[in-house]
Write an enzyme that holds these catalytic residues in place. Structure first.
Site, PDB file in Angstrom:
ATOM      1  N   ASN A   7       0.871  -1.168   0.000  1.00  0.00           N
ATOM      2  CA  ASN A   7       0.000   0.000   0.000  1.00  0.00           C
ATOM      3  C   ASN A   7       0.914   1.226   0.000  1.00  0.00           C
ATOM      4  O   ASN A   7       1.444   1.615   1.036  1.00  0.00           O
ATOM      5  CB  ASN A   7      -0.876  -0.046   1.261  1.00  0.00           C
ATOM      6  CG  ASN A   7      -1.788   1.152   1.365  1.00  0.00           C
ATOM      7  OD1 ASN A   7      -1.717   2.089   0.573  1.00  0.00           O
ATOM      8  ND2 ASN A   7      -2.646   1.149   2.381  1.00  0.00           N
ATOM      9  N   LYS A  14       3.131   0.772   3.188  1.00  0.00           N
ATOM     10  CA  LYS A  14       2.732  -0.261   4.150  1.00  0.00           C
ATOM     11  C   LYS A  14       2.825  -1.599   3.429  1.00  0.00           C
ATOM     12  O   LYS A  14       2.504  -1.676   2.234  1.00  0.00           O
ATOM     13  CB  LYS A  14       1.293  -0.039   4.622  1.00  0.00           C
ATOM     14  CG  LYS A  14       1.161   1.201   5.487  1.00  0.00           C
ATOM     15  CD  LYS A  14      -0.242   1.319   6.048  1.00  0.00           C
ATOM     16  CE  LYS A  14      -0.376   2.621   6.806  1.00  0.00           C
ATOM     17  NZ  LYS A  14      -1.684   3.187   6.776  1.00  0.00           N
ATOM     18  N   ARG A  91      -2.725  -2.089  -3.253  1.00  0.00           N
ATOM     19  CA  ARG A  91      -3.910  -1.272  -3.006  1.00  0.00           C
ATOM     20  C   ARG A  91      -3.834  -0.083  -3.958  1.00  0.00           C
ATOM     21  O   ARG A  91      -2.823   0.628  -4.009  1.00  0.00           O
ATOM     22  CB  ARG A  91      -3.913  -0.776  -1.566  1.00  0.00           C
ATOM     23  CG  ARG A  91      -5.069   0.142  -1.331  1.00  0.00           C
ATOM     24  CD  ARG A  91      -4.913   0.954  -0.103  1.00  0.00           C
ATOM     25  NE  ARG A  91      -6.082   1.807   0.052  1.00  0.00           N
ATOM     26  CZ  ARG A  91      -6.062   2.954   0.697  1.00  0.00           C
ATOM     27  NH1 ARG A  91      -4.947   3.395   1.225  1.00  0.00           N
ATOM     28  NH2 ARG A  91      -7.154   3.664   0.800  1.00  0.00           N
ATOM     29  N   HIS A 180     -12.874   3.214   0.550  1.00  0.00           N
ATOM     30  CA  HIS A 180     -12.856   2.166   1.593  1.00  0.00           C
ATOM     31  C   HIS A 180     -13.543   0.884   1.091  1.00  0.00           C
ATOM     32  O   HIS A 180     -13.994   0.078   1.908  1.00  0.00           O
ATOM     33  CB  HIS A 180     -13.615   2.595   2.870  1.00  0.00           C
ATOM     34  CG  HIS A 180     -12.937   3.638   3.692  1.00  0.00           C
ATOM     35  ND1 HIS A 180     -13.645   4.606   4.368  1.00  0.00           N
ATOM     36  CD2 HIS A 180     -11.635   3.857   3.970  1.00  0.00           C
ATOM     37  CE1 HIS A 180     -12.804   5.379   5.020  1.00  0.00           C
ATOM     38  NE2 HIS A 180     -11.572   4.962   4.794  1.00  0.00           N
ATOM     39  N   GLY A 210     -12.690   5.322  11.127  1.00  0.00           N
ATOM     40  CA  GLY A 210     -11.306   5.501  11.568  1.00  0.00           C
ATOM     41  C   GLY A 210     -11.015   6.988  11.534  1.00  0.00           C
ATOM     42  O   GLY A 210     -11.902   7.796  11.822  1.00  0.00           O
ATOM     43  N   ARG A 241     -11.440  15.898   8.278  1.00  0.00           N
ATOM     44  CA  ARG A 241     -12.226  16.233   7.077  1.00  0.00           C
ATOM     45  C   ARG A 241     -13.637  16.668   7.460  1.00  0.00           C
ATOM     46  O   ARG A 241     -14.243  16.083   8.356  1.00  0.00           O
ATOM     47  CB  ARG A 241     -12.308  15.029   6.135  1.00  0.00           C
ATOM     48  CG  ARG A 241     -11.009  14.754   5.425  1.00  0.00           C
ATOM     49  CD  ARG A 241     -11.082  13.495   4.597  1.00  0.00           C
ATOM     50  NE  ARG A 241     -10.094  12.531   5.042  1.00  0.00           N
ATOM     51  CZ  ARG A 241     -10.033  11.265   4.649  1.00  0.00           C
ATOM     52  NH1 ARG A 241     -10.906  10.791   3.796  1.00  0.00           N
ATOM     53  NH2 ARG A 241      -9.109  10.466   5.109  1.00  0.00           N
ATOM     54  N   GLU A 386      -8.053  -5.238   5.388  1.00  0.00           N
ATOM     55  CA  GLU A 386      -7.956  -4.928   3.960  1.00  0.00           C
ATOM     56  C   GLU A 386      -6.817  -5.699   3.290  1.00  0.00           C
ATOM     57  O   GLU A 386      -6.942  -6.133   2.155  1.00  0.00           O
ATOM     58  CB  GLU A 386      -7.764  -3.419   3.783  1.00  0.00           C
ATOM     59  CG  GLU A 386      -9.046  -2.650   4.066  1.00  0.00           C
ATOM     60  CD  GLU A 386      -8.816  -1.190   4.388  1.00  0.00           C
ATOM     61  OE1 GLU A 386      -8.337  -0.900   5.511  1.00  0.00           O
ATOM     62  OE2 GLU A 386      -9.095  -0.332   3.541  1.00  0.00           O
TER      63      GLU A 386
END
Ligand code: ADP
Length: 403
Positions: A7, A14, A91, A180, A210, A241, A386
């Protein structure tokens, strides 16, 4: 079969190496601050021990080479040779309308991914960097792209269209895409396995809460609506956000504050949400402490707004689904924050949602039904995974290649 899941973000990578035969995580880690001062790699070995590496990593390819070096090192590695990696799953944030499922990465797929850069200028370029780096480093290993947007491609047009001139949809692809998706897909399927019910016959609402958060309505195995939109800014009140906001307020603020699009983007993406309201923190735990221990009113207001927006979405998605069988909580807050789950589900009995305080309180990060026995809808905590979903998709695509 061993699959490496990658990712790649703008300044981070990651990764997780998974043995698909046993489902075991052979290694996992995060490299942060790529291209910045003081890059750091946090690597968790197969035996669970955390190892830290510090240095200067200027770009993604070098970062990935470094990670591959650690994965094969005598001291901290999990494999002897890179040839043990059978496939790589990436991803990818935005697949636009081109991808409604995971795909084997080919030249044509990369061309289409490049076309999606306009839609996710911050995310897709580093995702592609990871793909290019792996093509260079392990040219014979198959790579698969798993898109955050793909699961939501089943939304009907009346749910994904915005009521702006149709020409703007045609010209720029302005519509709801949702994000997501890998998490919503994983937890919605997983909850059906857990409850032993048929995925294709359920009305499910999944709340991924999250730092970023989104809610999805899933009917008979398909996403029919989701709270994030053209970008991951729409929908819920998130850590930093703003979520849903009157467009009129946006243009008004830009005019009054005399700011351009870049500053407005930063304002609504990074300085809003829980942080913007509380003025203290974007973190749920910090706010809970501030609200209860310090009686901080703005922290309490931020938390109330967070809960209220989720409640409104759940109500509207029950209307969209025509009922509800299962409500799922996942993500850092959804999995771990009992007071948030309790507040969100309070006074929802008339919609078939009733949670059992005894089952909910103190339940952290484990799979569990937290609804009362008489609740019409089952309310369930499902920790998201994920990486596992990406690895599973990668496995099934690569297995088809072998056959
Ligand atoms: P991201 O979107 O960055 O992956 P996470 O899914 O890790 O974020 O969620 C981070 C959020 O989860 C933070 O607001 C954090 O306070 C909250 N969180 C994590 N653990 C707990 C916990 N034990 N109790 C309450 N909140 C928690």
């Amino acid at each position: 079969m061993k699959i490496l899941v990658l990712n790649c973000g703008s300044s981070s990578i990651k990764y997780k190496l998974i043995d698909m035969k046993s489902g075991e995580s052979m290694a996992t880690g995060t490299m942060e601050k790529i291209g910045l001062k003081g890059s750091v790699l946090k690597h968790t070995r197969r035996d669970g021990q955390l190892v830290l590496f510090e240095g200067e990593i200027l770009e993604h390819q070098v970062g990935i080479e470094y990670i591959l070096g650690v994965l094969t090192s005598d001291k901290h590695g999990s494999i002897k040779d890179l040839e043990e990696i059978d496939a790589i799953g990436h991803r990818v944030v935005h697949g636009g309308e081109s991808f409604n499922s995971s795909v084997l990465i080919t030249k044509e797929v990369i061309d289409k991914m490049e076309e999606c850069i306009d839609l996710a200028p911050l995310h897709n370029p580093p995702n592609l960097k990871g793909i290019y780096a792996m093509q260079d480093l392990l040219p014979n290993v198959p790579q698969v792209g798993v898109f955050d947007t793909a699961f939501h491609q089943t939304m009907p047009d009346f749910a994904y269209m915005y009521a702006i001139p149709y020409s703007l949809y045609k010209k720029y692809g302005i519509r709801r895409y949702g994000f997501h998706g890998t998490s919503h897909r994983y937890v919605s399927k997983r909850v059906c396995e857990f409850l032993n019910v048929e995925f294709e016959k359920q009305k499910i609402i999944t709340c991924h809460l999250g730092n970023g958060g989104s809610i999805t309505a899933i009917k008979n195995g398909e996403s029919i609506d989701t709270s994030m939109g053209f970008t991951p800014l729409e929908g819920l009140v998130m850590g930093t956000r703003a979520g849903d906001l009157d467009i009129g307020a946006v243009t008004y603020i830009m005019e009054k504050e005399n700011i351009g699009t870049a500053s407005a983007n930063t304002l609504f993406n990074k300085h809003s949400g829980l942080l913007g309201i509380s003025g203290i923190s974007s973190d749920n735990r910090d706010l809970a402490k501030a609200a209860t221990v310090d009686n901080n009113e703005r922290a309490a207001l931020a938390l109330k707004m967070f809960q209220y927006h989720i409640k409104k979405y759940i109500g509207s998605y029950i209307a969209a689904l025509g009922g509800l069988d299962i409500l799922v909580f996942t993500g850092g807050i959804g999995e771990n924050s009992d007071f948030q789950r309790e507040a969100i589900c309070s006074d929802m009995e008339y919609l078939g949602i009733s949670i059992d305080a005894g089952k909910n309180n103190g339940c952290y990060g484990i799979e569990r039904v937290i609804s009362t026995d008489s609740s019409k809808a089952k309310v369930v905590i499902v920790p998201t995974d994920e990486e596992f979903m990406i690895a599973k998709d990668t496995l099934s695509i690569v297995q088809k290649l072998i056959k």
